[in-house]
Design a protein around this motif. Structure first.
Motif, PDB file in Angstrom:
ATOM      1  N   HIS A 105       0.815  -1.225   0.000  1.00 38.53           N
ATOM      2  CA  HIS A 105       0.000   0.000   0.000  1.00 38.53           C
ATOM      3  C   HIS A 105       0.848   1.275   0.000  1.00 38.53           C
ATOM      4  CE1 HIS A 105      -3.444  -2.552   0.520  1.00 38.53           C
ATOM      5  NE2 HIS A 105      -4.244  -1.521   0.630  1.00 38.53           N
TER       6      HIS A 105
ATOM      7  N   VAL B 102       0.673  -5.207  -5.555  1.00 41.30           N
ATOM      8  CA  VAL B 102      -0.666  -5.305  -4.955  1.00 41.30           C
ATOM      9  C   VAL B 102      -1.012  -6.758  -4.582  1.00 41.30           C
ATOM     10  CG1 VAL B 102      -3.113  -4.816  -5.246  1.00 41.30           C
ATOM     11  CG2 VAL B 102      -1.417  -3.292  -6.266  1.00 41.30           C
TER      12      VAL B 102
ATOM     13  N   HIS C  10      -3.619  -8.585  -3.952  1.00 39.68           N
ATOM     14  CA  HIS C  10      -4.661  -9.432  -4.551  1.00 39.68           C
ATOM     15  C   HIS C  10      -4.257  -9.979  -5.914  1.00 39.68           C
ATOM     16  CE1 HIS C  10      -6.803  -7.988  -1.199  1.00 39.68           C
ATOM     17  NE2 HIS C  10      -6.800  -6.744  -1.641  1.00 39.68           N
TER      18      HIS C  10
ATOM     19  N   ASP D 196      -7.881  -7.252   4.187  1.00 37.65           N
ATOM     20  CA  ASP D 196      -8.141  -6.241   3.163  1.00 37.65           C
ATOM     21  C   ASP D 196      -9.458  -6.600   2.501  1.00 37.65           C
ATOM     22  OD1 ASP D 196      -6.352  -4.094   1.351  1.00 37.65           O
ATOM     23  OD2 ASP D 196      -7.998  -5.087   0.304  1.00 37.65           O
TER      24      ASP D 196
ATOM     25  N   HIS E   1     -10.677  -6.231  -0.360  1.00 35.77           N
ATOM     26  CA  HIS E   1     -10.675  -6.777  -1.717  1.00 35.77           C
ATOM     27  C   HIS E   1     -10.055  -8.168  -1.822  1.00 35.77           C
ATOM     28  CE1 HIS E   1     -11.492  -2.480  -2.434  1.00 35.77           C
ATOM     29  NE2 HIS E   1     -12.395  -3.021  -3.222  1.00 35.77           N
TER      30      HIS E   1
ATOM     31  N   SER F 260      -4.272  -0.397 -10.009  1.00 35.09           N
ATOM     32  CA  SER F 260      -4.934  -1.047  -8.864  1.00 35.09           C
ATOM     33  C   SER F 260      -5.215  -2.526  -9.105  1.00 35.09           C
ATOM     34  CB  SER F 260      -6.244  -0.349  -8.474  1.00 35.09           C
ATOM     35  OG  SER F 260      -7.332  -0.833  -9.254  1.00 35.09           O
ATOM     36  N   CYS F 261      -5.734  -3.180  -8.042  1.00 35.23           N
ATOM     37  CA  CYS F 261      -6.073  -4.599  -8.149  1.00 35.23           C
ATOM     38  C   CYS F 261      -7.251  -4.802  -9.090  1.00 35.23           C
ATOM     39  CB  CYS F 261      -6.354  -5.202  -6.777  1.00 35.23           C
ATOM     40  SG  CYS F 261      -7.548  -4.314  -5.783  1.00 35.23           S
TER      41      CYS F 261
ATOM     42  N   CYS G 285      -0.093  -0.166  -4.780  1.00 37.69           N
ATOM     43  CA  CYS G 285      -1.456   0.382  -4.741  1.00 37.69           C
ATOM     44  C   CYS G 285      -1.460   1.835  -5.209  1.00 37.69           C
ATOM     45  CB  CYS G 285      -2.007   0.324  -3.324  1.00 37.69           C
ATOM     46  SG  CYS G 285      -2.221  -1.346  -2.708  1.00 37.69           S
TER      47      CYS G 285
ATOM     48  N   CYS H 240      -4.591   4.600  -5.529  1.00 42.00           N
ATOM     49  CA  CYS H 240      -5.923   3.982  -5.372  1.00 42.00           C
ATOM     50  C   CYS H 240      -6.519   4.305  -4.012  1.00 42.00           C
ATOM     51  CB  CYS H 240      -5.810   2.472  -5.565  1.00 42.00           C
ATOM     52  SG  CYS H 240      -7.323   1.596  -5.218  1.00 42.00           S
ATOM     53  N   LEU H 241      -5.652   4.329  -3.003  1.00 39.12           N
ATOM     54  CA  LEU H 241      -6.106   4.601  -1.630  1.00 39.12           C
ATOM     55  C   LEU H 241      -5.570   5.950  -1.149  1.00 39.12           C
ATOM     56  CD1 LEU H 241      -7.604   3.309   0.828  1.00 39.12           C
ATOM     57  CD2 LEU H 241      -5.443   2.286   1.486  1.00 39.12           C
TER      58      LEU H 241
ATOM     59  N   ASN I  31     -11.518   0.892  -7.831  1.00 35.78           N
ATOM     60  CA  ASN I  31     -12.793   0.307  -7.426  1.00 35.78           C
ATOM     61  C   ASN I  31     -13.639   1.170  -6.486  1.00 35.78           C
ATOM     62  OD1 ASN I  31     -11.308  -0.032  -5.028  1.00 35.78           O
ATOM     63  ND2 ASN I  31     -10.660  -2.076  -5.655  1.00 35.78           N
TER      64      ASN I  31
ATOM     65  N   ARG J  10     -11.086   9.212  -1.273  1.00 38.00           N
ATOM     66  CA  ARG J  10     -10.490   7.883  -1.482  1.00 38.00           C
ATOM     67  C   ARG J  10      -9.131   7.956  -2.207  1.00 38.00           C
ATOM     68  NH1 ARG J  10     -10.118   2.311  -0.367  1.00 38.00           N
ATOM     69  NH2 ARG J  10      -9.186   1.367  -2.192  1.00 38.00           N
TER      70      ARG J  10
HETATM   71  S1  SF4 Z   1      -8.232  -1.541  -3.688  1.00 41.58           S
HETATM   72 FE1  SF4 Z   1      -6.504  -0.210  -4.104  1.00 41.58          FE
HETATM   73  S2  SF4 Z   1      -5.551   0.120  -2.106  1.00 41.58           S
HETATM   74 FE2  SF4 Z   1      -6.866  -1.695  -1.940  1.00 41.58          FE
HETATM   75  S3  SF4 Z   1      -5.540  -3.455  -2.420  1.00 41.58           S
HETATM   76 FE3  SF4 Z   1      -6.502  -2.826  -4.336  1.00 41.58          FE
HETATM   77  S4  SF4 Z   1      -5.007  -1.424  -5.266  1.00 41.58           S
HETATM   78 FE4  SF4 Z   1      -4.481  -1.605  -3.099  1.00 41.58          FE
END
Ligand code: SF4
Length: 435
Positions: free
Chosen positions: A69, A108, A110, A129, A131, A307-308, A371, A374-375, A396, A402
């Motif tokens: 992250h 990332v 995921h 997490d 996701h 991102s994921c 990440c 994204c966050l 997402n 965000r």
């Molecule tokens: S949603 Fe965004 S912050 Fe969360 S794991 Fe996926 S890439 Fe990382």
């Protein structure tokens, strides 16, 4: 035999029971526990508080730690989080740790989990997490948990879970070339709302789903949590097995599990993909759905592909096909989810040019696998929205703040729609770029 959904069957197996019904509370044996730099230190704190300073995790090969992250930042607290993970990994002799700054670094979590062979059909995967549900694409029960639950799992390998009822979303038809999985899942979330699947399994089914490659299936399951889903899941097929068997960490045996004929679904919705349009989620909620055609022409300041959800090779191939030999009109940030995706951007070619060459020639800025924005993250995070601008993104979530600034506006869309919009500097329909 009582017919069960795939989710119920997996939970029954992991609880050592013949049958599990929605609402049953059961002790589940966990196959993999994943944590990262944001929640890992808190989880470790809970584990030590309740099991003792000298306690050992229940299985050093089943705890997977992936910093991803707040990685490339000067922020001292963020860096300290990674240091906490490092010392815990050393103390516990954790087998799977993908440390930043080493050759093992992935990005990332995921996307790293399947790439490194930690996702298998029929298993139960928990992660700190939300996701974590992404891994349902491999036919397993995967869900996010909090630090307290994760600390307990670290010590025992078990968790007390309530079996969710299942909603089934069936997609039929051949996917038009201008649609991606992101359009399908945004359509689902727009239909049922951000709380439409709260504590329910979301099973994706139909020939339209099984025609998707594994990365697109991951996009579907990734956003189950955006409708409140406990898990998203797709039954394993040969595509799944080929992917898993080529990677399976530790060559662990696994059990292919599928929904029984006659299983009960508490909701069912059928989509004809041939009649669907590119979809967008307007600020400030993933269920604030519009067809792209309805908001075409809305001015933008930035485009973000990463991102994921939207930072996999399939996502970049789709975006690059649109950006090739063209120039973006707005700041465009490209962030591969993992180092493996980043490497593929150098080797994957379209018309004699690598995807990386296409993005750079188009004027996009490319960041390191993580990440990233994204966050939001610390203010020096690559691509972060530090001012109240409008951004179209393959990520997402688009809640206020965000991706950084609380007054920034974020539109969620497919990589094709984001790329088409980057070229115009306003929301654009990929159908104008893709025949
Ligand atoms: S949603 Fe965004 S912050 Fe969360 S794991 Fe996926 S890439 Fe990382």
């Amino acid at each position: 035999m009582t017919p069960m959904t795939i989710t119920e069957k997996i939970l029954a197996r992991s609880a050592g029971r013949d049958v599990v019904r929605p609402g049953d509370n059961i002790w589940v044996n966990i196959d993999v526990l994943m944590t990262h730099d944001v929640c890992g230190p808190g989880t470790i704190g809970v584990f030590k508080q309740h099991f003792g300073q000298d306690a050992k995790v229940w299985d050093r090969e089943k705890v997977v730690i992936i910093p991803d992250h707040y990685i490339f930042t000067k922020d001292a607290m963020a860096n300290r989080n990674v240091d906490v993970l490092r010392s815990f990994v050393k103390e516990q002799n954790i087998k799977y740790f993908y440390d930043v700054g080493t050759k093992d670094y992935k990005g990332v979590c995921h996307i790293a989990l399947p790439e490194e062979g930690h996702t298998r059909p029929g298993e139960v995967l928990l992660g700190t997490d939300s996701h974590t549900c992404t891994a349902g694409a491999f036919g397993e029960f995967a869900t996010g948990i909090g630090n307290t639950d994760a600390g307990f799992v670290m010590g025992t390998g078990k968790l007390w879970l309530k079996a969710p009822p299942t909603m089934r979303f069936i997609f039929h038809g051949n996917m038009p070339p201008y649609l991606m999985a992101k359009d399908l899942i945004l359509a689902v979330i727009g239909e049922i709302g951000v709380d439409g699947a709260t504590y329910r399994a979301m099973e994706f089914d139909g020939d339209g789903i099984f025609a998707l490659n594994i990365e697109e299936r991951m996009t579907m399951c990734n956003m189950a949590i955006e409708a409140g889903g406990k898990n998203g899941i797709i039954a394993p097929d040969q595509v799944t097995l080929d992917y898993v068997n080529a990677r399976n960490a530790g060559q662990r045996p696994y059990q292919v599990t599928k929904t029984d004929p006659g299983a009960t679904f508490m909701y069912e919705k059928v989509f004809d993909v041939t009649k669907m349009e590119p979809v967008i989620a307007k600020p400030h909620s993933p269920d604030n759905k519009a067809n792209v055609s309805e908001v075409k022409g809305t001015k933008l300041d930035r485009a973000y592909i990463g991102s994921c959800t939207g930072g996999k090779l399939t996502d970049f191939k789709a975006a690059a096909a649109i950006l090739k030999d063209k120039t973006v009109r707005i700041d465009t940030f490209v962030v591969p989810a993992t180092t493996q995706v980043a490497q593929s951007l150098k080797t994957e070619m379209i018309g004699g040019k690598s995807l990386e060459e296409i993005f750079l020639a188009a004027g996009a800025k490319m960041g390191d696998a993580s990440c990233a924005a994204c966050l939001g993250g610390p203010s020096d995070t690559f691509g972060r929205l530090n001012t109240p601008i409008s951004c179209i993104s393959t990520t997402n979530r688009n809640f206020p703040g965000r991706m950084g600034h609380k007054e920034a506006k974020v539109f969620l869309a497919s990589p094709m729609t984001v790329a088409a919009s980057a070229l115009k500097g306003e929301i654009a329909d990929p159908r104008d770029c893709v025949v």
